[in-house]
Design an enzyme around this catalytic site. Structure first.
Site, PDB file in Angstrom:
ATOM      1  N   ARG A  22     -35.529  21.713 -33.801  1.00 41.25           N
ATOM      2  CA  ARG A  22     -36.381  22.835 -33.374  1.00 41.25           C
ATOM      3  C   ARG A  22     -35.902  24.157 -33.983  1.00 41.25           C
ATOM      4  NH1 ARG A  22     -36.799  23.159 -27.216  1.00 41.25           N
ATOM      5  NH2 ARG A  22     -34.669  22.384 -27.329  1.00 41.25           N
ATOM      6  N   GLU A  23     -35.536  24.065 -35.254  1.00 39.97           N
ATOM      7  CA  GLU A  23     -35.019  25.252 -35.939  1.00 39.97           C
ATOM      8  C   GLU A  23     -36.034  26.382 -35.978  1.00 39.97           C
ATOM      9  OE1 GLU A  23     -32.738  21.709 -37.566  1.00 39.97           O
ATOM     10  OE2 GLU A  23     -34.831  22.168 -37.087  1.00 39.97           O
ATOM     11  N   LEU A  24     -37.315  26.043 -36.108  1.00 42.93           N
ATOM     12  CA  LEU A  24     -38.328  27.089 -36.187  1.00 42.93           C
ATOM     13  C   LEU A  24     -38.429  27.851 -34.875  1.00 42.93           C
ATOM     14  CD1 LEU A  24     -40.479  28.485 -37.881  1.00 42.93           C
ATOM     15  CD2 LEU A  24     -42.129  26.807 -37.037  1.00 42.93           C
ATOM     16  N   GLU A 497     -38.897  26.211  -8.801  1.00 41.16           N
ATOM     17  CA  GLU A 497     -38.720  25.028  -9.650  1.00 41.16           C
ATOM     18  C   GLU A 497     -37.513  25.095 -10.582  1.00 41.16           C
ATOM     19  OE1 GLU A 497     -42.447  24.176 -11.599  1.00 41.16           O
ATOM     20  OE2 GLU A 497     -43.596  24.640  -9.793  1.00 41.16           O
ATOM     21  N   TRP A 574     -50.626  14.962 -20.464  1.00 37.52           N
ATOM     22  CA  TRP A 574     -49.435  15.510 -21.096  1.00 37.52           C
ATOM     23  C   TRP A 574     -48.336  14.465 -21.267  1.00 37.52           C
ATOM     24  CZ3 TRP A 574     -49.152  20.943 -18.369  1.00 37.52           C
ATOM     25  CH2 TRP A 574     -50.295  21.656 -18.713  1.00 37.52           C
ATOM     26  N   HIS A 654     -54.386  24.109  -9.650  1.00 38.33           N
ATOM     27  CA  HIS A 654     -54.273  25.167 -10.668  1.00 38.33           C
ATOM     28  C   HIS A 654     -54.741  24.626 -12.008  1.00 38.33           C
ATOM     29  CE1 HIS A 654     -52.832  28.294 -13.279  1.00 38.33           C
ATOM     30  NE2 HIS A 654     -52.124  27.410 -13.945  1.00 38.33           N
ATOM     31  N   CYS A 656     -55.374  26.169 -16.276  1.00 39.19           N
ATOM     32  CA  CYS A 656     -55.175  27.318 -17.159  1.00 39.19           C
ATOM     33  C   CYS A 656     -55.609  27.002 -18.572  1.00 39.19           C
ATOM     34  CB  CYS A 656     -53.713  27.774 -17.152  1.00 39.19           C
ATOM     35  SG  CYS A 656     -52.535  26.529 -17.714  1.00 39.19           S
ATOM     36  N   HIS A 707     -48.588  34.472 -20.671  1.00 44.07           N
ATOM     37  CA  HIS A 707     -48.255  34.015 -22.012  1.00 44.07           C
ATOM     38  C   HIS A 707     -47.995  35.179 -22.960  1.00 44.07           C
ATOM     39  CE1 HIS A 707     -49.949  30.331 -20.309  1.00 44.07           C
ATOM     40  NE2 HIS A 707     -49.247  29.702 -21.215  1.00 44.07           N
ATOM     41  N   CYS A 739     -50.591  31.670 -14.651  1.00 41.71           N
ATOM     42  CA  CYS A 739     -49.892  30.395 -14.779  1.00 41.71           C
ATOM     43  C   CYS A 739     -48.458  30.595 -14.276  1.00 41.71           C
ATOM     44  CB  CYS A 739     -49.917  29.952 -16.244  1.00 41.71           C
ATOM     45  SG  CYS A 739     -49.596  28.199 -16.516  1.00 41.71           S
TER      46      CYS A 739
END
Length: 770
Positions: A22-24, A497, A574, A654, A656, A707, A739
């Site tokens: 996950r370098e980006l 959470e 998901w 919920h 979104c 976001h 969210c």
């Protein structure tokens, strides 16, 4: 003598962007925080692109795709490519393209970001273009020409991949202030010359082929929209100064758009032949194939992680060979939607690993199939034998079937999915139990995941911290969140959470039948990556999953604390779902496991339980014909999860970042007491959609866009609430963010929630004054 057919080429539509570590993500976030500069960020991006292309070429791909790399989102990059920059971001983009692009994506304190929504029926989010009759398109092909030159400099055959002009306009929305009824597709004739210039630039840079993605054409389209597609590719195909054009579709069958595109002067079509798109085979035969054109056949599923049935794909390819001048082999879509490499997963049962194919493995499958068609099946005999054994292993495995789970699901009745009282009766009982003020305030669930929490989780995973020490971190975090919410003045609290790594993975790790990955990262949006778990077998809940921490949080306050669960449809959407049984059957299994959790929360004294279904709209079939069946089992699964509680237990849900207008009836059919939805970026549009439907229950359209790092002012909150009140009565309107707050920092969260609460109090006072 018959000429030997050309060798079948192997390619993919795109590849994951993030890099093996996950370098980006780390580089972009480092740039935002000032830890690295723009030159270093660009260097890292270039190194990742080059490494990906080399890897694909070494794996045996004949042609590598360029143009799919992005620091944030490929649709946003398209907006920059065609000059579609909102006026509020124009100065930022003109001053610095990179920072301006991030401003469009994330917003600034002075300018709101672009709206974000799901990319068709995937969990990838794109930035929605904003267009108006005044939009002036201008070509800027620098990113696209730069990438093709980089690939060619490596000595590789490369094909730029762009979002096609029709899909771009169909995905766009009318900018604020545009005339009522304005349709972005009316700008097509203005946009096509810009694409013509970009194609000419790419040809000059060395591109022999350019791929134009038109996935919007797999949806139900009007005659006018199909005519627009015909005009677009007639005009682009007739250009003198252009590369060869490959028009690509995926995620479903092209249907009525297939003969339209086949009749245009483009050189090739790329079609999906997996899942519901397998009907493309019959459709293609019905129009007499693609004489004179190249067909790129997507026979390897680019969206799921199960190994390909190589013999079945070879049979499909053999049929297709008679339907086009040449047939090449590809994945069904970009591999952006799957993890990188299954060989990194050392914690998954080896019996299951042999059934899985991530991006690297799918690339190998494409190469193997191309070789099998070109050289004959004897050339890939070993691979075919191993593939048959792996498929047989899965089909016969006891890991996939639990008779008790199947018997329980089969015994479900309609009564199990219905509340015992109407909403009117429930609402009165809940108001009496909860005693909330008008416009009650709450949050959607999660609070910021701090570096301390992440470090504690990592230490637990590596054994540097024992369970007792880790739980002290969790208790401390819950205490901090509860204390903050009480002092701030929120009405219905959450525990924040802190123990959850992800809203799906956390539950998947505690349910039988699920498999969690360690390195299976997939981009959701921007720098947000998730690890979708794998649904490998039948689902059950061995023991309570959330009761302990919810009841602990409730012990710290006299205000109600919501129990927080992820709903059954989102648990499927998901995750990587099993493909060996209907989705409806899997959804029912998950729903019954979650039902046990809901009832345990209620027994423990939880008065408000939220079951999140942000993916309900996302998973909606792309064509209308498939929607009634989907919505029937999806809403039933939610009601099975929640239908057993008492009337005075308030059920929230919920959703979104989706277009909700298509599913308003389904939202109603969930029969939740309260729904919270994204609304800040879309300016309360969903509140008016609910009102237009006559939605009879309570709703919290979001007033804080989580976001974006910008802090909404109290005045902004008040303005949004006033808009909301024009659609939803004050006795049914809640006040909440769009969210969860997991990705935000504490400083902006405190400031934003303070403003949210101040705005709610101000509007309450207005209501009391009449």
């Amino acid at each position: 003598m018959t000429a030997k057919p050309p060798a079948v080429r192997a390619t993919v539509h795109g590849y994951p962007r993030q890099g093996p570590g996950r370098e980006l993500k780390k580089a972009v976030e480092g740039y935002w925080k000032g830890r690295i500069g723009a030159d270093e960020l660009r260097r890292i991006g270039r190194d990742l692109r080059l490494a990906t292309w080399r890897q694909l070429a070494e794996a045996g791909l004949t042609e590598v795709p360029t143009g799919g790399f992005s620091y944030y989102d490929h649709v946003l990059d398209t907006s920059l490519m065609v000059g579609a920059v909102p006026e509020r971001h124009r100065r930022a983009v003109d001053t610095d393209r990179l920072d301006g692009m991030f401003a469009m994506a994330r917003g600034t304190q002075e300018a709101a970001p672009l709206e974000m929504t799901k990319w068709f029926d995937t969990n990838y989010h794109y930035l929605v273009p904003e267009l108006s009759p005044d939009t002036v398109f201008t070509a800027d092909s620098s990113q696209q020409t730069g990438e093709i030159r980089e690939a060619l400099d490596l000595g590789l055959a490369a094909r730029p991949v762009l979002v096609g002009p029709v899909t771009y306009l169909l995905l766009a929305k009318a900018a604020p202030g545009a005339p009522a009824g304005f349709e972005p597709l009316t700008l097509l004739d203005r946009l096509l010359p810009v694409y013509a210039q970009i194609l000419a630039d790419l040809r000059a840079a060395g591109a022999g082929w350019v791929q134009l993605d038109e996935p919007a054409l797999v949806q139900d389209r009007t005659r006018a929209e199909l005519d627009a597609a015909a005009r677009a590719y007639r005009d682009l195909g007739s250009l003198a100064d252009r590369p060869k054009l490959l028009v690509a579709s995926y995620f479903d069958r092209l249907g009525e758009a297939l003969p339209v595109l086949a009749a245009t002067p483009v050189e090739g079509l790329a079609l999906d032949f997996t899942g519901p798109a397998a009907r493309n085979l019959d459709d293609l035969a019905s129009i007499g194939g693609l004489p004179g054109k190249t067909l790129v056949a997507g026979v390897v599923d680019g969206r799921n992680i199960w190994i390909n049935n190589l013999e079945k794909s070879l049979a499909t390819l053999a049929t297709l060979l008679g339907l086009a001048d040449r047939v090449d082999v590809a994945t069904s879509c970009s591999l952006l939607h799957v993890p990188l490499d299954v060989t990194l997963e050392h914690d998954i049962d080896p019996r299951i690993v042999r059934w899985l194919a991530f991006a690297r493995q799918k690339t190998t499958e494409v190469v193997t199939l191309a070789r099998g068609i070109t050289e004959g099946t004897t050339a890939i005999a070993d691979q075919l034998s191993a593939n048959r054994a792996d498929l047989a292993s899965r089909a016969a495995s006891a890991l996939t079937r639990d008779p008790a789970v199947r018997a329980r699901a089969a015994a479900v009745t309609d009564a199990d999915s219905r509340r015992s009282r109407t909403y009117g009766e429930r609402g009165a009982a809940q108001r009496a139990r909860l005693g909330l003020p008008p416009l009650p305030t709450t949050t959607v669930g999660s609070f910021p995941q701090t570096d301390d929490l992440r470090a504690a989780r990592a230490a637990l995973r590596t054994g540097r911290l024992d369970t007792a020490g880790y739980e002290e971190h969790i208790k401390s975090a819950i205490g901090e969140v509860i204390s903050f919410q009480e002092k701030a003045g929120l009405d219905v609290l959450v525990h924040g959470e802190p123990e959850r790594n992800d809203m799906v993975q956390y539950f998947a790790e505690q349910l039988t039948g699920y498999v969690a990955t360690r390195h299976g990262w997939v981009q959701s949006y921007g720098t947000r990556y998730v690890r979708p778990p794998i649904l490998a077998g039948d689902i059950s809940r061995p023991e309570p999953m959330t009761v302990r921490w919810t009841t602990y949080a409730q012990s710290l306050t006299g205000k109600p604390v919501k129990g927080m669960l992820t709903g059954p449809v989102t648990m499927l959407a998901w995750s990587f779902v099993r493909d060996d049984q209907p989705l409806a059957d899997t959804a029912r299994q998950v729903a019954m496991a979650l039902r046990d959790e809901v009832l345990d929360l209620e027994t423990a004294g939880t008065a408000v339980i939220q079951v999140d279904e942000p993916a309900l709209r996302e998973t909606l079939p792309l064509r209308a014909a498939g929607r009634p069946d989907y919505l029937a089992w999806a809403t039933e699964a939610f009601r099975l999860t929640t239908g057993g509680v008492r009337p005075d237990t308030q059920i929230h849900t919920h959703m979104c970042y989706a277009e909700f207008g298509d599913i308003i009836q389904a939202i109603d059919d969930l029969d939740a007491d309260v729904i919270s939805l994204e609304a800040a970026r879309s300016h309360m549009q969903v509140a008016h959609e609910l009102a237009g439907h006559g939605y009879p229950r309570e709703a919290g359209p979001g007033v804080y866009d989580i976001h974006s790092p910008r802090v909404p002012s109290t005045d902004e909150v008040i303005a949004l609430l006033r808009k909301g009140l024009r659609a939803i009565p004050d006795d049914r309107l809640w006040v909440n963010p769009d969210c969860g707050l997991k990705t935000r920092g504490w400083a902006e969260t405190r400031a934003s929630l303070d403003n949210l609460i101040a705005g709610a109090r101000s509007v309450r006072e207005e209501l009391l004054r009449g």
